[in-house]
Write a protein that holds these residues in place. Structure first.
Motif, mmCIF file in Angstrom:
data_model
loop_
_atom_site.group_PDB
_atom_site.id
_atom_site.type_symbol
_atom_site.label_atom_id
_atom_site.label_comp_id
_atom_site.label_asym_id
_atom_site.label_seq_id
_atom_site.Cartn_x
_atom_site.Cartn_y
_atom_site.Cartn_z
ATOM 1 N N ILE A 118 -7.768 -5.911 -9.708
ATOM 2 C CA ILE A 118 -6.306 -6.068 -10.085
ATOM 3 C C ILE A 118 -5.617 -4.977 -10.179
ATOM 4 C CG2 ILE A 118 -4.923 -7.220 -11.761
ATOM 5 C CD1 ILE A 118 -7.255 -9.155 -12.284
ATOM 6 N N ARG A 119 -6.375 -3.990 -10.721
ATOM 7 C CA ARG A 119 -5.448 -2.473 -10.978
ATOM 8 C C ARG A 119 -5.037 -2.082 -9.774
ATOM 9 N NH1 ARG A 119 -6.282 2.572 -10.427
ATOM 10 N NH2 ARG A 119 -8.232 2.252 -9.277
ATOM 11 N N GLN A 120 -5.984 -1.930 -8.529
ATOM 12 C CA GLN A 120 -5.644 -1.505 -7.462
ATOM 13 C C GLN A 120 -4.584 -2.239 -6.904
ATOM 14 O OE1 GLN A 120 -7.243 1.445 -6.139
ATOM 15 N NE2 GLN A 120 -5.312 1.062 -4.926
ATOM 16 N N GLU A 121 -4.485 -3.641 -7.045
ATOM 17 C CA GLU A 121 -3.262 -4.536 -6.495
ATOM 18 C C GLU A 121 -2.194 -4.050 -7.117
ATOM 19 O OE1 GLU A 121 -2.600 -9.492 -5.540
ATOM 20 O OE2 GLU A 121 -4.574 -8.510 -6.827
ATOM 21 N N MET A 122 -2.241 -3.933 -8.551
ATOM 22 C CA MET A 122 -1.014 -3.187 -9.143
ATOM 23 C C MET A 122 -0.245 -2.054 -8.558
ATOM 24 S SD MET A 122 -1.670 -4.367 -13.153
ATOM 25 C CE MET A 122 -1.778 -6.059 -13.545
ATOM 26 N N ILE A 123 -1.305 -1.199 -8.271
ATOM 27 C CA ILE A 123 -0.937 0.263 -8.049
ATOM 28 C C ILE A 123 -0.297 0.175 -6.602
ATOM 29 C CG2 ILE A 123 -1.705 2.418 -7.211
ATOM 30 C CD1 ILE A 123 -1.740 2.080 -10.488
ATOM 31 N N ASP A 124 -0.974 -0.607 -5.668
ATOM 32 C CA ASP A 124 -0.671 -0.927 -4.440
ATOM 33 C C ASP A 124 0.845 -1.432 -4.301
ATOM 34 O OD1 ASP A 124 -2.774 0.144 -3.362
ATOM 35 O OD2 ASP A 124 -3.655 -2.018 -3.063
ATOM 36 N N CYS A 125 1.286 -2.286 -5.351
ATOM 37 C CA CYS A 125 2.493 -3.087 -5.328
ATOM 38 C C CYS A 125 3.468 -1.982 -5.617
ATOM 39 C CB CYS A 125 2.769 -3.958 -6.508
ATOM 40 S SG CYS A 125 1.855 -5.494 -6.353
ATOM 41 N N VAL A 126 3.230 -0.895 -6.415
ATOM 42 C CA VAL A 126 4.511 0.158 -6.677
ATOM 43 C C VAL A 126 4.185 1.216 -5.355
ATOM 44 C CG1 VAL A 126 4.662 2.059 -7.916
ATOM 45 C CG2 VAL A 126 3.766 -0.030 -9.197
ATOM 46 N N LEU A 127 3.059 1.397 -4.957
ATOM 47 C CA LEU A 127 3.066 2.389 -3.632
ATOM 48 C C LEU A 127 3.888 1.743 -2.544
ATOM 49 C CD1 LEU A 127 -0.642 3.825 -4.144
ATOM 50 C CD2 LEU A 127 1.768 4.857 -4.938
ATOM 51 N N ASN A 128 3.624 0.363 -2.488
ATOM 52 C CA ASN A 128 4.150 0.001 -1.118
ATOM 53 C C ASN A 128 5.491 -0.483 -1.288
ATOM 54 O OD1 ASN A 128 1.886 0.043 0.086
ATOM 55 N ND2 ASN A 128 0.917 -1.994 -0.754
ATOM 56 N N GLY A 129 6.379 -0.021 -2.380
ATOM 57 C CA GLY A 129 7.813 -0.452 -2.572
ATOM 58 C C GLY A 129 8.078 -1.642 -3.257
ATOM 59 N N GLU A 130 7.041 -2.230 -3.875
ATOM 60 C CA GLU A 130 7.340 -3.462 -4.717
ATOM 61 C C GLU A 130 7.691 -3.070 -6.070
ATOM 62 O OE1 GLU A 130 3.777 -5.721 -3.838
ATOM 63 O OE2 GLU A 130 5.038 -6.746 -2.361
ATOM 64 N N GLY A 131 8.230 -3.959 -7.013
ATOM 65 C CA GLY A 131 8.630 -3.921 -8.319
ATOM 66 C C GLY A 131 7.978 -4.598 -9.216
ATOM 67 N N LEU A 132 8.578 -4.404 -10.519
ATOM 68 C CA LEU A 132 8.097 -4.716 -11.783
ATOM 69 C C LEU A 132 7.815 -6.300 -11.678
ATOM 70 C CD1 LEU A 132 10.416 -2.663 -14.247
ATOM 71 C CD2 LEU A 132 7.921 -2.310 -13.249
ATOM 72 N N ASP A 133 8.496 -7.122 -10.897
ATOM 73 C CA ASP A 133 8.238 -8.595 -10.941
ATOM 74 C C ASP A 133 7.047 -8.989 -10.387
ATOM 75 O OD1 ASP A 133 10.810 -9.119 -11.893
ATOM 76 O OD2 ASP A 133 11.794 -9.472 -9.744
ATOM 77 N N GLU A 134 6.315 -7.958 -9.507
ATOM 78 C CA GLU A 134 5.225 -8.166 -8.660
ATOM 79 C C GLU A 134 4.052 -7.879 -9.813
ATOM 80 O OE1 GLU A 134 7.885 -8.431 -5.714
ATOM 81 O OE2 GLU A 134 7.401 -6.793 -7.144
ATOM 82 N N ILE A 135 4.234 -6.750 -10.680
ATOM 83 C CA ILE A 135 3.351 -6.613 -11.678
ATOM 84 C C ILE A 135 3.078 -7.731 -12.753
ATOM 85 C CG2 ILE A 135 2.833 -5.095 -13.499
ATOM 86 C CD1 ILE A 135 3.962 -2.947 -11.888
ATOM 87 N N THR A 136 4.367 -8.067 -13.385
ATOM 88 C CA THR A 136 4.330 -9.267 -14.180
ATOM 89 C C THR A 136 3.752 -10.735 -13.642
ATOM 90 O OG1 THR A 136 6.523 -9.876 -13.587
ATOM 91 C CG2 THR A 136 6.293 -8.447 -15.380
#
Length: 555
Positions: A140-158
């Motif tokens: 899950i941690r890696q998925e969250m970091i990938d969200c940020v690195l791939n240009g996705e935002g805070l909605d994906e994290i929540t």
């Protein structure tokens, strides 16, 4: 982070064990540790522990065994296993009933089953479960970091937090503006941010100290429920907040770890966002400085580059250059209090930038702004026929709000409007700079000088380059200047005011707060020191020309 009791009892080593409490309790109890504890219990048992006992200290005293079981239950254990066949032959009914009342799993284990073997298998199973949980949470941690690195935002994290924990969660920036919300009670956010009336109180967060050791955490109680707030930090700077609600079960290790990873991912997002913003600001600054200072042709390539930065170069603009002077008190105040500016500009310029944006919005005009060596450069959308009126309206708004915010600030303005066409921005910038320069030659700080009002001064400046003209000015004013310097008589200023009021003695005296006879005495001194008559039109013109040339060139 452990195993449910229903998984423990299915281990091969416990196949011969007998469950004395309902099987429904097995899914309600989590086992994080196993130990062998005999009487007295004292503080040797911890939360969610599977306690094994032979009852050796209570073999002839049933009440002692009941007290032992009660002490284990009070300590927070999840399950009890008694070895029967040596010291205990059957578990007393009162102990069974008490375990049922407290939702504690109770096992009867044959004497031949060694406690060492039970502990080995249970601890191995718990360790494997921990590794699985760690791998799960790490994914899950890696998925969250990938969200940020791939240009996705805070909605994906929540969304990820809620998906894997079912905890309602929201994220706000350091100004408490909500950037993402996944099923979090909005009323609680509004009450915290004082946008809505409502009572709440801060209370200690005591379930775990793990999160508190790494991130500042607060707990708030509302009429609507409870929520928790984690501060998002990066490089010891506050970036925002992660808010999450209380749920109808204790927070597990994986819950808290996922929230911790969410805070880390949010910090990375805000750092990335700030870096992008600062890069955009630098690009805009460099573009506008080049637009002002370079003689670039206003072609399609330049227009398209501007459009990518959010500017429209095909509109007519007035160029406004402001020289900003702050008192030392203001500089100290800004340096000590302004810690929230997420841009590449100096903190004191942030206020000016904000008010310029506000003023432009108020009059519904496009604007482009940058700073250069302590001066603000503004290209303000304006019409040729009304650019002076538009500029005054704009600057009135800017100055009023800045003076309310920062008492003691002084801004002097040079303004030009050059219309449309090739080189328009560069020419406007040069003309506004010229207007500002002439303003400083003639006025105290805080003026507004339009380039169109500098025609006479530009002519005079051109004349002043002639050596014969300079000699004439020197011969005309030398005695007057020397007298002013020696006596502090201010005769030059007196003549300038007298000329401003078209030689009207009464108006000049009122403007200078002088008695009429005192003013007349000064005027006679001017005539005596220059050898010119203020009543003779040629003499008056020569004196006026000399004073204006001297004022224009003295600096």
């Amino acid at each position: 982070m452990g195993l449910q009791m229903k998984e423990i009892i299915e281990l091969p080593i416990l196949q011969k064990a007998k469950l004395l409490t309902p099987t429904s309790l097995l899914s309600k109890q989590e086992i994080e540790w196993i130990s062998v504890i005999e009487t007295p219990v004292e503080n040797f048992v911890k939360q969610n522990e599977f306690v094994l006992s032979t009852g050796v200290g209570c073999k002839e005293d049933p009440r002692c065994l009941e007290q032992y079981a009660s002490d284990v239950i009070e300590s927070g254990a999840s399950a009890i296993g008694f070895a029967t066949g040596r010291h205990i032959f059957t578990v007393p009914d009162p102990i069974i009933e008490e375990c049922k009342r407290n939702n504690i799993a109770l096992l009867e284990i044959p004497w031949e089953v060694r406690f060492g073997d039970i502990m080995q298998e249970v601890l191995q199973a718990i360790s494997e479960e921990k590794r699985e949980d760690q791998r799960f949470v790490e994914g899950i941690r890696q998925e969250m970091i990938d969200c940020v690195l791939n240009g996705e935002g805070l909605d994906e994290i929540t969304s990820l937090v809620y998906k894997h924990t079912s905890i309602p969660v929201a994220i706000s920036d350091d100004e408490r503006v909500v950037r993402s919300n996944h099923h979090f009670n909005r009323d609680m956010i509004d009450i915290l941010n004082e946008k809505k009336e409502g009572a709440y109180r801060a209370v200690p967060f005591t379930q775990t100290s793990y999160l508190e050791r790494h991130y500042p955490i607060e707990k708030y109680e509302f009429r609507q429920g409870e929520c928790y707030q984690l501060t998002i930090l990066s490089n010891h700077k506050k970036q925002g907040y992660l808010l999450f609600e209380r749920i109808d079960r204790p927070f597990s290790w994986s819950d808290l770890t996922i929230l911790e990873h969410a805070v880390t991912a949010c910090a990375l997002f805000f750092v990335k966002e700030n870096a992008i913003e600062m890069t955009e600001i630098r690009l805009k600054d460099n573009f506008l400085l080049d637009l002002a200072k370079k003689e670039d042709e206003l072609g399609e390539e330049l227009i398209e580059k501007a459009r990518l930065l959010g500017y429209d170069l095909e509109k007519p603009y007035a160029c406004i250059i402001g020289d900003i002077q702050f008192s030392k008190t203001i500089d100290d105040h800004i340096d000590s209090t302004d810690k929230k500016i997420a841009s590449s500009m100096h903190s004191r310029n942030y206020y000016v930038q904000t008010e310029i944006q506000h003023a432009a919005d108020q009059i519904d005009r496009k604007r482009m702004t940058t700073f250069d060596d302590g001066r603000v450069i503004v290209f303000l959308e304006a019409d040729k026929d009304s650019y002076m009126e538009t500029t005054h309206q704009f600057l009135d708004l800017v100055e009023r709000r800045l003076h309310e915010l920062l008492a003691g600030i002084t801004i002097s303005w040079g303004i030009s409007f050059h219309g449309n066409g090739v080189g328009v921005f560069h020419e406007s910038y040069k003309e506004a700079s010229t207007a500002l320069s002439f303003g400083f030659r003639q006025e105290e700080a805080g003026f507004r000088t339009f380039f169109t009002d500098t025609k006479v001064n530009r002519l005079l400046l051109s004349i002043s380059k002639n050596s014969d003209v300079n000699d004439l000015v020197e011969a005309t004013l030398s005695n007057l200047i020397a007298y002013d310097e020696k006596r502090q008589a201010d005769l030059l200023h007196t003549f300038m005011v007298y000329n401003k009021y078209n030689s009207n003695v009464s108006q000049t005296a009122r403007a200078m707060n002088l008695h009429r006879q005192s003013l007349l005495h000064r005027l006679r001194n001017i005539e005596r020191l220059t050898g010119l008559s203020l009543l003779d039109s040629d003499d008056f013109f020569l004196l006026e020309l000399s004073v204006r040339l001297w004022m224009l060139t003295r600096n």
